[in-house]
Design a protein around this motif. Structure first.
Motif, PDB file in Angstrom:
ATOM      1  N   VAL A 359      16.721  25.712  11.711  1.00 17.81           N
ATOM      2  CA  VAL A 359      16.512  26.772  10.742  1.00 17.81           C
ATOM      3  C   VAL A 359      17.841  27.074  10.070  1.00 17.81           C
ATOM      4  N   THR A 360      17.807  27.301   8.788  1.00 17.50           N
ATOM      5  CA  THR A 360      19.045  27.589   8.085  1.00 17.50           C
ATOM      6  C   THR A 360      19.602  28.930   8.530  1.00 17.50           C
ATOM      7  N   GLU A 361      20.917  28.993   8.613  1.00 14.87           N
ATOM      8  CA  GLU A 361      21.555  30.237   9.000  1.00 14.87           C
ATOM      9  C   GLU A 361      21.315  31.292   7.922  1.00 14.87           C
ATOM     10  N   GLY A 362      21.043  32.494   8.376  1.00 16.93           N
ATOM     11  CA  GLY A 362      20.814  33.568   7.428  1.00 16.93           C
ATOM     12  C   GLY A 362      19.360  33.814   7.136  1.00 16.93           C
ATOM     13  N   GLY A 363      18.448  32.994   7.695  1.00 16.95           N
ATOM     14  CA  GLY A 363      17.035  33.244   7.501  1.00 16.95           C
ATOM     15  C   GLY A 363      16.531  32.729   6.176  1.00 16.95           C
ATOM     16  N   ASP A 365      15.851  34.233   3.463  1.00 19.90           N
ATOM     17  CA  ASP A 365      16.337  34.858   2.245  1.00 19.90           C
ATOM     18  C   ASP A 365      17.759  34.434   1.900  1.00 19.90           C
ATOM     19  N   SER A 366      18.367  33.552   2.674  1.00 15.97           N
ATOM     20  CA  SER A 366      19.726  33.122   2.393  1.00 15.97           C
ATOM     21  C   SER A 366      19.746  32.219   1.172  1.00 15.97           C
ATOM     22  N   SER A 367      20.951  32.008   0.632  1.00 15.36           N
ATOM     23  CA  SER A 367      21.068  31.142  -0.545  1.00 15.36           C
ATOM     24  C   SER A 367      20.659  29.717  -0.214  1.00 15.36           C
ATOM     25  N   ALA A 368      20.969  29.262   1.007  1.00 16.91           N
ATOM     26  CA  ALA A 368      20.563  27.905   1.396  1.00 16.91           C
ATOM     27  C   ALA A 368      19.050  27.789   1.441  1.00 16.91           C
ATOM     28  N   ALA A 369      18.377  28.815   1.985  1.00 16.67           N
ATOM     29  CA  ALA A 369      16.917  28.780   2.043  1.00 16.67           C
ATOM     30  C   ALA A 369      16.315  28.830   0.642  1.00 16.67           C
TER      31      ALA A 369
END
Length: 887
Positions: A359-363, A365-369
């Motif tokens: 899972v991408t860090e930050g959940g 709603d992160s910029s990566a997600a």
């Protein structure tokens, strides 16, 4: 070596500045720009001590206005006006001033003022080293085009091209990037490395680079020697640090003015390069090695040890020790971040926290997600992808990977949305590729270089093939698949989609398990196979549509349905499938115009079936923009064997009795004259109009002779069998020339304008059905903007805008007629066609909303309302309350 991406910036600007330290190729770039200039060129090589009088005299200003040593404010403009008033004027002249830094401060100020004069004054291009008092920001603010050292630096892929084609020396695999990092991409030191390799063929290139002796003398003489003593001493004392900050340098040298020294070295002398944060500086490794060698030769062992320990202690204050090795670790598939690999493979859920896995860090709603969501939407063909990606880039303030990846995805979406004839944003792609390479994101740099290969510049044209070879050598199968896809896109844009290329791409995607991209590849392959009338093409298209449906890729499904329409045996089935394709695209939020343009390009007139470029379409004068077969765009069919067919809308095509022409044998100016005559086919074009368009309006015996020679070469080229003076195609009437249209000849511009006139006349006489049919015929002829291959050429812009406006008016009129006839579905299609041509047409938005409401298309109506509101907001206009909808 031609660097079209830089020369292009200087070709169309009124004033330009090339500013960089010595050895970056400023003079070579100015020479290329001067060579590309069509008018007269004055080249002034500055010399130390030259004053304003010498400068203006050399540039050809009248002697009678040079009296007086003091130049009051506005004197330069007055002198320029005096010069234009006599001697024929300066319009069309290019003035190049090289090495402006050698002039006095007053003379430099005069040069800048001359460069700020508007046309018809001469265009001014300036080459200079960084100099105190030269405000680059102020020049940029005054609309000058500035090319700096970062733009001039050779990229690793350009270095490979440079050595292979200019220096006749093949670089060893993997050495181009270390060479660029060591030399900073400075042209002079790259050339010295090539000479060192040629002089020591038995010595490995890696060893020559590691020694760093090849450029030391040059840097000492050209870069370090001109520096003031205090700056050279400061630079030597801090050379053990690879990254310089004011705090680290002050702790190391004890100088309280370290910040001012760093700023001066970067901005006044160009020796250091400032990072975007404005606080960190660095010098190219080769220059640092030169400084360290001098330090070693002048200090004792004890002094060197003491300085080294102090430098190590200063690293905590923001400096950095131990520069990276010249060799760069080969990078392969492991460099691809897991989230990006997963989303391209069609499994984004694992990266968004919706299922077990990484899972991408930050959940979510992160910029990566957000970037993952945007790429997933883009792969399916969802129009919202661009908005999501832009939001991801905006929020990725501290994440260079997400920011650069998002910028690349956004550029790719823009290129694809523009269609096969759309522009490629070279400066932005070059910056992304270079920044990614600098940050060691080599896979991302290769992806950006693939997009660079979609344009016409020769130094970038072969990038997909080069990147494919690199990825194959490094074992990067994902990158190789994307490079192969870029090669296919280039072939489609060039007008010859290859079946073998597409089959190879589909095989690569299938082996990687990339179902989403495989769906797009299958659909594109089905279109090309149907265009070639291959056996079972209809069945293959149906299979591609079923695969896209099961993979959940509505955009690819719409493209596959277009292939099914192309392969349909009868007109009724073809029309039904074509409408189904457009409806599927609209439901998915895809721009129908973009899909239609790619479908048209894939279905280019077929040549022999083969691999790669062997399956080619017709070559067209002045560009490679194929026209669509009539059965794809439902265009009116031409006579079975017309004597002449001229198409200018959507791309230029000129065929005579079905015979193709080898346009490479005809000079570009002659091709342009033919295109202008083709736009005005059947009309007399006065010679003054041709002289204005292609000879700057200058009427002299020489230009008249050139025009006559150009027309004569056109006649001989188009009708080689006819005797001199017996041309049927290009007739002369007094001082005018006319492209003759005989009965049965076809011109899309003539047919379009005739249909528009018929529609207007019939509508004014309340013969609405006849008017609607005429407007429909006009839109069928309007395959795209007029002569897109001629870009922003002044002679075509007015006609292009006029025809675009008439096409949009015809589409609105057709929509209004069909809505009044209670045929709302046809009204929706006509209104959408208008918005594809002109997205800011207020009447089209309004009739689209009313038609969607009348047809009961609730979702399409809501989407149209949102689009109308967004259009008004983009223009700063408050939403209208004239319609009964929530805006």
């Amino acid at each position: 070596m031609s660097r079209g991406r830089l020369t292009e910036q200087l070709t169309h600007c009124s004033s330009g500045l090339v500013v960089a330290p010595p050895g970056f190729g400023k003079t070579a770039l100015l020479a290329h720009a001067a060579q590309a200039h069509a008018g007269p060129v004055t080249w002034y090589q500055a010399r130390p001590g030259a004053d304003e009088r010498e400068l203006l005299t050399t540039l050809g200003y009248p002697a009678d206005v040079l009296a007086g040593a003091v130049w009051p404010s506005g004197a330069a403009q007055q002198v320029a006006r005096r010069r234009d008033a006599g001697g024929g004027g300066a319009a069309g002249r290019l003035v190049v001033i090289d090495d402006m830094h050698l002039l006095s401060a007053a003379a430099r100020a005069l040069v800048v003022r001359l460069g700020q004069l508007a046309p018809p004054h001469p265009r001014v291009l300036i080459g200079t080293r960084p100099a105190a008092g030269l405000s680059v920001a102020a020049l940029e603010a005054s609309s000058a085009t500035v090319v700096n050292a970062d733009a001039l630096r050779f990229r690793s892929w350009e270095v490979e091209h440079l050595f292979r084609h200019l220096y006749d020396t093949a670089l060893r695999p993997g050495i181009a990037l270390p060479l660029v990092r060591s030399t900073g991409g400075r042209a002079a030191t790259l050339r010295l490395f090539a000479k060192a390799v040629a002089a020591r063929p038995d010595t490995g290139q890696q060893r020559i680079l590691a020694e760093g002796l090849f450029g030391r003398e040059y840097l000492d003489r050209e870069v370090l020697a001109p520096l003031p003593d205090r700056l050279r001493r400061f630079l030597t004392e801090t050379c053990l640090l690879t990254r310089l900050t004011a705090d680290a340098c002050q702790a190391l040298t004890g100088r309280a003015d370290s910040a001012e020294m760093l700023w001066s070295l970067a901005h006044d002398h160009g020796v250091l390069r400032a990072d975007p944060d404005g606080r960190t500086y660095g010098a190219e490794p080769l220059l640092r090695e030169s400084l360290r060698a001098w330090l070693t030769s002048t200090l004792t062992d004890t002094e060197r040890a003491r300085l080294g320990s102090r430098a190590a202690a200063c690293a905590a204050a923001g400096g950095q020790l131990d520069p990276p090795l010249s060799a760069v670790r080969p990078r392969g598939p492991a460099d691809w971040p897991h989230p990006l690999r997963a989303v391209v493979a069609g499994t984004p859920d694992a990266c968004l926290g919706r299922s077990p896995g990484r899972v991408t860090e930050g959940g979510s709603d992160s910029s990566a997600a957000l970037l993952v969501q945007g790429i997933a939407a883009a792969l399916t063909g969802d129009r919202t992808a661009g908005t999501i990606v832009r939001r991801a880039v905006a929020e990725a303030t501290d994440d260079a990977l997400v920011a650069l990846s998002g910028q690349l995805v956004r550029v790719a979406l823009d290129v694809l949305a523009e269609g096969p004839a759309g522009p490629v944003p070279y400066p932005e792609l070059q910056r992304i590729a270079y920044d990614a390479e600098r940050l060691d994101l080599l896979w991302l740099s290769r992806a950006a270089r693939c997009l660079l290969g979609l344009g016409p510049h020769p130094e970038d044209a072969g990038q997909p093939v080069v990147v494919l070879d690199e990825c194959t050598r490094l074992g990067d199968t994902e990158g190789a698949a994307l490079a192969a896809l870029a090669g296919c896109l280039r072939s489609v844009r060039a007008g010859h989609p290859g079946i073998g290329e597409l089959e190879d791409v589909v095989r690569r995607f299938r082996a990687l398990g990339w179902g989403t991209l495989e769906a797009w590849g299958r659909a594109a392959l089905a279109v090309v196979e149907a265009a070639h009338d291959l056996p079972d093409a209809g069945q293959r298209a149906a299979q591609a549509e079923a695969f896209a449906r099961s993979a959940g890729v509505p955009g690819a499904r719409a493209l596959a349905m277009g292939a099914m329409a192309l392969a349909a045996p009868d007109v009724a089935s073809r029309a039904e499938l074509q409408e189904a394709a457009w409806s599927t695209a609209r439901s998915a939020g895809l721009p129908v115009a973009g899909l239609r343009s790619w479908l048209t390009a894939l279905a280019a007139p077929a040549g022999p079936v083969g691999d790669g470029a062997a399956a080619t379409g017709r070559t067209r004068a002045g560009g490679h923009h194929p026209t669509a077969p009539g059965r794809v765009l439902a265009a009116p069919s031409a006579p079975s064997a017309p004597g002449l067919t001229v198409r200018c809308l959507g791309g230029f095509e000129f065929t005579l009795a079905g015979r193709a022409h080898d346009w490479a044998k005809l000079r570009p100016r002659a091709q342009a004259v033919l295109r202008l005559l083709a736009v005005r086919a059947g009309q007399a074009v006065h010679r003054d109009h041709l002289l204005l368009a292609f000879w700057d309006g200058v009427t002299t015996p020489s230009t008249l002779h050139n025009l006559q020679v150009t027309v004569s070469s056109l006649r001989s080229f188009l009708e080689p069998e006819r005797p001199r003076g017996g041309s049927r195609l290009i007739a002369r009437q007094g001082d005018s020339y006319r492209l003759v249209l005989a009965p049965g000849d076809v011109s899309d511009v003539v047919a379009f304008e005739r249909a528009v006139r018929d529609g207007r006349r019939a509508r004014a006489q309340d013969r609405l059905e006849e008017a609607a049919e005429a407007f429909r015929v006009a839109l069928d002829h309007y395959a795209g903007e007029l002569l897109p291959e001629d870009g922003l050429a002044e002679w075509v812009i007015a006609d292009r805008e006029r025809l675009r406006r008439e096409a949009a008016n015809s589409a609105v009129a057709l929509a209004e007629i069909r809505l009044a006839q209670s045929r709302p579905v046809e009204a929706v299609e006509a209104a959408e066609r208008c918005l594809e041509i002109d997205g800011h047409r207020d009447a089209a938005w309004r009739v689209l909303i009313r038609a969607c409401d009348a047809a009961g298309l609730a979702a399409d109506s809501a989407r149209a309302r949102r689009g109308y509101s967004a259009m008004l907001a983009s223009l700063g206009i408050p939403s209208s309350g004239g319609l009964s909808h929530p805006m």
